[in-house]
Write an enzyme that holds these catalytic residues in place. Structure first.
Site, mmCIF file in Angstrom:
data_model
loop_
_atom_site.group_PDB
_atom_site.id
_atom_site.type_symbol
_atom_site.label_atom_id
_atom_site.label_comp_id
_atom_site.label_asym_id
_atom_site.label_seq_id
_atom_site.Cartn_x
_atom_site.Cartn_y
_atom_site.Cartn_z
ATOM 1 N N LYS A 106 0.868 -1.185 0.000
ATOM 2 C CA LYS A 106 0.000 0.000 0.000
ATOM 3 C C LYS A 106 0.900 1.228 0.000
ATOM 4 O O LYS A 106 1.770 1.373 0.870
ATOM 5 C CB LYS A 106 -0.887 0.031 1.239
ATOM 6 C CG LYS A 106 -2.130 -0.820 1.098
ATOM 7 C CD LYS A 106 -3.083 -0.533 2.249
ATOM 8 C CE LYS A 106 -4.308 -1.407 2.171
ATOM 9 N NZ LYS A 106 -5.203 -1.217 3.320
ATOM 10 N N ARG B 34 -8.155 -8.673 3.730
ATOM 11 C CA ARG B 34 -7.147 -7.665 4.090
ATOM 12 C C ARG B 34 -7.724 -6.563 4.972
ATOM 13 O O ARG B 34 -6.998 -5.933 5.739
ATOM 14 C CB ARG B 34 -6.498 -7.076 2.830
ATOM 15 C CG ARG B 34 -5.359 -6.138 3.171
ATOM 16 C CD ARG B 34 -4.452 -5.793 2.015
ATOM 17 N NE ARG B 34 -3.395 -4.907 2.475
ATOM 18 C CZ ARG B 34 -2.314 -4.608 1.792
ATOM 19 N NH1 ARG B 34 -2.121 -5.126 0.599
ATOM 20 N NH2 ARG B 34 -1.398 -3.790 2.291
ATOM 21 N N ASN C 160 -7.223 -3.590 9.231
ATOM 22 C CA ASN C 160 -7.679 -2.260 9.651
ATOM 23 C C ASN C 160 -8.366 -2.283 11.008
ATOM 24 O O ASN C 160 -9.116 -1.351 11.334
ATOM 25 C CB ASN C 160 -8.627 -1.684 8.596
ATOM 26 C CG ASN C 160 -7.875 -1.306 7.336
ATOM 27 O OD1 ASN C 160 -6.818 -0.706 7.407
ATOM 28 N ND2 ASN C 160 -8.405 -1.693 6.191
ATOM 29 N N HIS D 226 -8.829 0.933 12.828
ATOM 30 C CA HIS D 226 -8.485 2.040 11.930
ATOM 31 C C HIS D 226 -9.657 2.955 11.587
ATOM 32 O O HIS D 226 -9.444 4.109 11.246
ATOM 33 C CB HIS D 226 -7.851 1.502 10.641
ATOM 34 C CG HIS D 226 -6.423 1.073 10.812
ATOM 35 N ND1 HIS D 226 -6.041 0.114 11.720
ATOM 36 C CD2 HIS D 226 -5.275 1.478 10.204
ATOM 37 C CE1 HIS D 226 -4.734 -0.056 11.655
ATOM 38 N NE2 HIS D 226 -4.250 0.762 10.745
ATOM 39 N N HIS E 253 -8.565 6.670 12.016
ATOM 40 C CA HIS E 253 -8.501 7.686 10.960
ATOM 41 C C HIS E 253 -9.356 8.894 11.314
ATOM 42 O O HIS E 253 -9.004 10.034 10.990
ATOM 43 C CB HIS E 253 -8.923 7.081 9.616
ATOM 44 C CG HIS E 253 -7.873 6.169 9.042
ATOM 45 N ND1 HIS E 253 -8.124 5.273 8.036
ATOM 46 C CD2 HIS E 253 -6.567 6.006 9.343
ATOM 47 C CE1 HIS E 253 -7.018 4.603 7.749
ATOM 48 N NE2 HIS E 253 -6.062 5.032 8.534
ATOM 49 N N HIS F 286 0.007 8.071 14.270
ATOM 50 C CA HIS F 286 -0.855 7.055 13.656
ATOM 51 C C HIS F 286 -0.980 5.807 14.551
ATOM 52 O O HIS F 286 -2.082 5.327 14.816
ATOM 53 C CB HIS F 286 -0.307 6.670 12.275
ATOM 54 C CG HIS F 286 -1.062 5.557 11.634
ATOM 55 N ND1 HIS F 286 -2.340 5.703 11.158
ATOM 56 C CD2 HIS F 286 -0.735 4.252 11.426
ATOM 57 C CE1 HIS F 286 -2.769 4.541 10.673
ATOM 58 N NE2 HIS F 286 -1.805 3.649 10.822
HETATM 59 P P1 NAD Z 1 7.182 8.530 10.232
HETATM 60 O O1 NAD Z 1 7.650 7.973 8.965
HETATM 61 O O2 NAD Z 1 6.716 9.944 10.226
HETATM 62 O O3 NAD Z 1 8.335 8.375 11.305
HETATM 63 C C1 NAD Z 1 8.108 8.867 12.601
HETATM 64 C C2 NAD Z 1 9.217 9.823 13.062
HETATM 65 O O4 NAD Z 1 10.361 9.061 13.395
HETATM 66 C C3 NAD Z 1 9.659 10.825 12.006
HETATM 67 O O5 NAD Z 1 9.956 12.046 12.633
HETATM 68 C C4 NAD Z 1 10.936 10.204 11.458
HETATM 69 O O6 NAD Z 1 11.800 11.177 10.945
HETATM 70 C C5 NAD Z 1 11.501 9.562 12.690
HETATM 71 N N1 NAD Z 1 12.346 8.391 12.471
HETATM 72 C C6 NAD Z 1 12.137 7.365 11.611
HETATM 73 N N2 NAD Z 1 13.037 6.397 11.831
HETATM 74 C C7 NAD Z 1 13.847 6.819 12.809
HETATM 75 C C8 NAD Z 1 14.969 6.254 13.478
HETATM 76 N N3 NAD Z 1 15.374 5.025 13.212
HETATM 77 N N4 NAD Z 1 15.571 6.976 14.440
HETATM 78 C C9 NAD Z 1 15.102 8.228 14.764
HETATM 79 N N5 NAD Z 1 14.044 8.807 14.189
HETATM 80 C C10 NAD Z 1 13.422 8.094 13.225
HETATM 81 O O7 NAD Z 1 5.984 7.681 10.881
HETATM 82 P P2 NAD Z 1 5.645 6.113 10.941
HETATM 83 O O8 NAD Z 1 4.944 5.943 12.213
HETATM 84 O O9 NAD Z 1 6.816 5.277 10.626
HETATM 85 O O10 NAD Z 1 4.621 5.947 9.746
HETATM 86 C C11 NAD Z 1 3.369 6.553 9.763
HETATM 87 C C12 NAD Z 1 2.836 6.571 8.364
HETATM 88 O O11 NAD Z 1 2.723 5.237 7.884
HETATM 89 C C13 NAD Z 1 1.460 7.179 8.256
HETATM 90 O O12 NAD Z 1 1.450 8.082 7.200
HETATM 91 C C14 NAD Z 1 0.560 5.989 7.974
HETATM 92 O O13 NAD Z 1 -0.564 6.334 7.198
HETATM 93 C C15 NAD Z 1 1.482 5.109 7.221
HETATM 94 N N6 NAD Z 1 1.110 3.675 7.240
HETATM 95 C C16 NAD Z 1 1.085 3.008 6.080
HETATM 96 C C17 NAD Z 1 0.769 1.673 6.052
HETATM 97 C C18 NAD Z 1 0.817 0.916 4.758
HETATM 98 O O14 NAD Z 1 0.388 -0.240 4.732
HETATM 99 N N7 NAD Z 1 1.342 1.486 3.704
HETATM 100 C C19 NAD Z 1 0.481 0.995 7.239
HETATM 101 C C20 NAD Z 1 0.531 1.704 8.433
HETATM 102 C C21 NAD Z 1 0.846 3.056 8.426
HETATM 103 N N1 GLY Z 2 -2.012 -1.387 7.134
HETATM 104 C C1 GLY Z 2 -3.131 -2.039 6.544
HETATM 105 C C2 GLY Z 2 -2.809 -2.740 5.276
HETATM 106 O O1 GLY Z 2 -1.677 -2.769 4.833
HETATM 107 O O2 GLY Z 2 -3.689 -3.291 4.688
#
Ligand code: NAD
Ligand code: GLY
Length: 376
Positions: A153, A251, A255, A258, A262, A276
């Protein structure tokens, strides 16, 4: 953990008329410094385009670039601002411009080095660039290692809601290095943990008991405990995504929490008031309580889940959120933008027990409004 401690999970998606998509998720300590043998066989030319954010660049970019230099792989790097705002049309335009200016070719590999923001944004840019280039996920948050880097995704947020513009685009490789988690702020670590609890709550009761017994080790970022929990989470996600890559059915279980999450993220403007993973923790607590209210789940299971989330330091009620509690009607309006809304009906993932989540369209807007009005 030594190299022999590496774990591998394979994702193998049945192709519809095309070859299967198959990729490996490698989990272990030190993977960033030993990524070349995993990456090199996938490269058509010794070149990669790296996308990362400011915080990750400061902590980990040099390890990656030094490793690539030693392996004779040339590289260009784009450092995006840290934070959710980069996952936007503006961020996408900046990134695609940069990829094109750097003449990234159709056969090239783009690397997403970062959390879910960088992974989602880079994956989406890769899916559109020259109608699709390959990308590797090197997730650096716990949330990204157990969830967002796996399953394909990708996307960005728009004012109408989160992740409403995007594409399914599977990575070619995922490298989850446990060492990079050592620099992750505690709050981000806890937020990522919510997604681990989610897998247990959906379909794995023994894993929930394991999490209860190993919470202290996980909180102290013990490599062995983390490696087990991350691999177990990735395997569960891989199994579900293999059944239903494009979310026509099973799938949606991923969620759990979620629909609530959201809405809270929307009402807190996707800000630092609620991360998140924190929103997912609160959302799961509410999904469990709603399941009890509807007579679907034993109180003891819901309470065990809520207690565990609280012990992990996650929000379990609206009053735990800066800016909360929120008007029930505003929350329900925000839920109406959820991607799972079909013919105007909301979808909820509820629980019959810990380890037995299910998908339902049988919760009315009135029921959910009443439930939220009674919640703290
Ligand atoms: P993020 O990518 O913003 O990272 C969180 C913070 O940690 C940021 O400030 C980043 O710079 C910092 N950071 C990252 N790695 C670090 C490290 N190793 N050391 C120090 N700082 C670090 O947030 P996240 O929680 O990783 O991701 C949230 C996003 O993921 C949301 O946009 C959410 O919608 C998305 N998401 C997507 C899916 C998917 O299936 N594609 C699933 C869940 C969440
Ligand atoms: N995080 C939900 C999905 O990947 O489907």
């Amino acid at each position: 953990m030594s190299e022999t401690g590496f774990k591998k999970v394979n994702v193998n998606l049945p192709g519809s008329g095309s070859p299967n998509i198959s990729y490996d998720i490698h989990i272990g300590a030190g993977l960033l410094r030993s990524c070349a043998p995993f990456l090199s066989p996938l490269l058509k030319r010794p070149f990669v385009a790296i996308v990362t954010d400011e915080n990750v660049a400061q902590a980990h970019l040099e390890s990656l670039t030094q490793t690539l230099d030693s392996a004779g792989i040339s590289h260009v790097t784009k450092i995006m601002p840290s934070g959710e705002a980069s996952k936007s049309f503006t961020g996408l335009e900046t990134l695609v411009d940069w990829l094109l200016d750097n003449k990234v070719e159709r056969q090239d590999m783009v690397i997403a080095l970062g959390g879910g923001v960088i992974g989602d944004l880079t994956g989406f840019a890769a899916s559109t660039l020259r109608r699709g280039v390959r990308f590797t996920q090197i997730p650096t948050t716990l949330l990204a290692q157990v969830d967002s880097s796996v399953g394909g995704k990708t996307g960005i947020n728009v004012p109408q809601g989160k992740n409403l513009v995007g594409a399914f685009h599977q990575p070619s490789l995922v490298l989850a290095d446990l060492d990079v988690l050592q620099t992750l702020p505690d709050r981000e670590f806890r937020a990522g943990y919510a997604e681990i609890v989610k897998y247990a709550a959906i379909c794995d009761r023994p894993f929930f008991y394991w999490l209860e017994s190993n919470l202290d080790a996980l909180k102290s970022r013990d490599s062995q405990a983390l490696s087990y929990a991350i691999a177990k989470s990735c395997q569960t996600k891989a199994d579900i995504v293999t059944q239903d890559e494009k979310e026509y059915g099973a799938r949606a279980l991923l969620n759990l929490g979620h629909t609530f999450a959201h809405a809270y993220e929307n009402l807190t403007d996707y800000s630092d008031n609620l991360l998140h993973g924190e929103a997912v923790g609160l959302g799961m607590a509410q999904a469990a309580r709603l399941s009890v209210d509807l007579g679907l789940c034993p109180e003891t299971d819901a309470q065990a889940l809520v207690n565990h989330l609280a012990s992990a330091g996650l929000p379990i009620s609206q009053t735990d959120v800066k800016g909360g509690p929120f008007e029930a009607t505003n929350l329900v309006n925000a839920m109406a933008q959820d991607k799972k809304v079909s013919q105007g009906v909301m979808t909820f993932i509820l629980m019959k027990a810990i380890g037995k989540a299910f998908i339902t369209n049988d919760v009315s807007a009135k029921q959910i409004t009443t439930f939220l009005q009674n919640q703290g």
